[in-house]
Design an enzyme around this catalytic site. Structure first.
Site, short mmCIF file in Angstrom:
data_model
loop_
_atom_site.label_atom_id
_atom_site.label_comp_id
_atom_site.label_asym_id
_atom_site.label_seq_id
_atom_site.Cartn_x
_atom_site.Cartn_y
_atom_site.Cartn_z
N ARG A 73 0.83 -1.22 0.00
CA ARG A 73 0.00 0.00 0.00
C ARG A 73 0.86 1.26 0.00
NH1 ARG A 73 -2.37 3.25 4.15
NH2 ARG A 73 -4.26 4.23 3.40
N ARG B 90 -24.02 0.66 3.91
CA ARG B 90 -23.70 0.88 5.33
C ARG B 90 -22.97 -0.31 5.94
NH1 ARG B 90 -25.91 4.90 8.40
NH2 ARG B 90 -27.49 5.14 6.80
#
Length: 131
Positions: A12, A88
């Protein structure tokens, strides 16, 4: 991304370095925690509020803020979005039940085979997946 010979993986931090190094000087900001973002009153920009009390404005906000991303959280919790996409459930990270281990070994630590070639791991990435 996945190419013809399989997936290409990278750390990353390497992705972020490559991304940030292609931005104009002073565009990327680090070392502050984003609390919230809202559309600015001008309708053209985004107002960002940080934990240190500072405010910043931008035209584009890209959330590269990690597994507990405030950008993702706010985007998925916005009114109307959840009813349409049911996003959500992706706000909080959830353990998948899979543990991954990795290690780094210098390619020079591998011995050569009878033909003088290094181990195949030095030529292509390896991955083991169980479903």
């Amino acid at each position: 991304f996945c190419g013809q010979d399989g997936c290409i993986r990278f750390h990353r931090a390497q992705f972020l370095d490559a991304f940030v190094n292609h931005l104009p000087e002073g565009i990327a900001h680090f070392g502050r925690r984003l609390l919230s973002y809202t559309p600015h009153e001008d309708g053209q920009s985004i107002k960002m509020t940080f934990a240190d009390g500072s405010l910043e404005y931008c035209d584009v906000l890209i959330g590269c803020d990690g597994i507990k991303s405030m950008v993702r959280k706010q985007m998925f919790e916005r009114n109307g979005v959840d009813e349409i996409c049911n996003l959500r459930r992706f706000v909080e990270p959830v353990w998948s039940g899979i543990t991954a281990y990795r290690g780094l070994i210098s390619a020079s630590a591998f011995s050569k085979d009878a033909n003088g070639h290094l181990h195949s791991a030095t030529q292509r990435p390896m991955m083991v997946c169980y479903s």
